[in-house]
Design a protein around this motif. Structure first.
Motif, short mmCIF file in Angstrom:
data_model
loop_
_atom_site.label_atom_id
_atom_site.label_comp_id
_atom_site.label_asym_id
_atom_site.label_seq_id
_atom_site.Cartn_x
_atom_site.Cartn_y
_atom_site.Cartn_z
N THR A 86 1.23 -1.00 0.38
CA THR A 86 0.32 -0.10 0.15
C THR A 86 0.67 1.30 -0.09
O THR A 86 0.60 2.33 -0.55
CB THR A 86 -0.64 0.08 1.41
N VAL A 87 1.84 1.07 1.25
CA VAL A 87 2.67 2.79 0.50
C VAL A 87 3.52 2.30 -0.43
O VAL A 87 3.62 3.91 -0.78
CB VAL A 87 3.53 2.43 1.83
N SER A 88 3.79 1.46 -0.98
CA SER A 88 4.63 1.56 -2.05
C SER A 88 3.71 1.87 -3.89
O SER A 88 3.96 3.05 -4.73
CB SER A 88 4.98 0.43 -2.70
N HIS A 89 2.26 1.31 -3.60
CA HIS A 89 1.27 2.05 -3.98
C HIS A 89 1.11 3.94 -4.00
O HIS A 89 0.56 4.16 -4.98
CB HIS A 89 0.52 1.13 -4.58
N LEU A 90 1.28 4.35 -3.18
CA LEU A 90 0.43 5.21 -2.55
C LEU A 90 1.91 6.27 -3.26
O LEU A 90 1.80 7.26 -3.91
CB LEU A 90 0.70 5.95 -0.98
N GLU A 91 3.00 6.14 -2.48
CA GLU A 91 3.90 6.61 -2.75
C GLU A 91 4.60 6.63 -4.67
O GLU A 91 5.06 7.76 -5.39
CB GLU A 91 5.68 5.88 -2.91
N ARG A 92 4.33 5.77 -5.52
CA ARG A 92 3.83 5.15 -7.05
C ARG A 92 2.92 6.15 -7.67
O ARG A 92 2.93 6.90 -8.54
CB ARG A 92 3.97 4.00 -7.58
N LEU A 93 1.85 6.53 -7.14
CA LEU A 93 0.79 6.99 -7.48
C LEU A 93 0.66 9.19 -7.19
O LEU A 93 0.63 9.46 -8.19
CB LEU A 93 -0.84 7.17 -6.14
N ALA A 94 1.95 9.15 -5.83
CA ALA A 94 1.96 10.69 -6.12
C ALA A 94 3.12 10.85 -6.76
O ALA A 94 3.67 12.21 -7.26
CB ALA A 94 2.76 10.61 -4.36
N ALA A 95 3.73 9.62 -7.38
CA ALA A 95 5.01 9.92 -8.33
C ALA A 95 4.39 10.34 -9.72
O ALA A 95 5.07 11.20 -10.88
CB ALA A 95 5.88 9.07 -8.29
N VAL A 96 3.34 9.21 -10.17
CA VAL A 96 2.99 9.76 -11.45
C VAL A 96 1.95 10.61 -11.76
O VAL A 96 1.11 11.25 -10.24
CB VAL A 96 1.99 8.52 -12.72
N ASP A 97 1.82 11.29 -12.70
CA ASP A 97 0.16 12.54 -13.05
C ASP A 97 -0.95 11.86 -11.86
O ASP A 97 -1.53 10.70 -13.00
CB ASP A 97 -0.04 12.23 -14.72
N ALA A 98 -1.14 12.35 -10.39
CA ALA A 98 -2.53 11.82 -10.07
C ALA A 98 -3.67 12.47 -10.76
O ALA A 98 -4.96 11.84 -10.61
CB ALA A 98 -2.51 13.20 -9.52
N HIS A 99 -3.71 12.78 -12.03
CA HIS A 99 -5.16 13.58 -12.54
C HIS A 99 -5.58 13.11 -13.76
O HIS A 99 -6.69 12.71 -14.32
CB HIS A 99 -4.62 15.09 -13.15
N ALA A 100 -4.10 11.68 -13.99
CA ALA A 100 -4.24 10.73 -15.46
C ALA A 100 -5.50 9.82 -14.84
O ALA A 100 -6.17 9.75 -13.84
CB ALA A 100 -3.68 9.58 -15.27
#
Length: 88
Positions: free
Chosen positions: A49-63
């Motif tokens: 979950t933490v890993s996914h949250l970090e990756r989500l924050a790193a990519v365009d959150a508006h995608a």
């Protein structure tokens, strides 16, 4: 790193990633670990979950959800759940 990495390998990786940590701190850490976990196989949880949250924050959150789902390799529903977690 192999799943059966030994303590020396784990500490060496950490030393390379954190060269600013003094040698005596690494020696103390190794001593504490060996004292408390000698001969034990220690499981290190991946914290997806933490890993996914970090990756989500790193990519365009508006995608859009479908694009993020494909990029992260998780379901669209999981992307939606993670977005809600980030909003809290």
């Amino acid at each position: 790193m192999a799943n059966d990495a030994n303590l020396a390998e784990v500490l060496e990786l950490a030393r390379r990633e954190m060269p600013d940590v003094p040698h005596d701190v690494w020696a103390r850490l190794e001593g504490v670990i060996r004292l408390n976990f000698a001969t034990a196989r220690v499981y290190v949880h991946a914290r997806p979950t933490v890993s996914h949250l970090e990756r989500l924050a790193a990519v365009d959150a508006h995608a859009d959800t479908a694009t993020l789902s494909q990029m992260l390799g998780i379901s669209a529903r999981r992307v939606q759940q993670l977005r809600k977690l980030r909003q809290k």
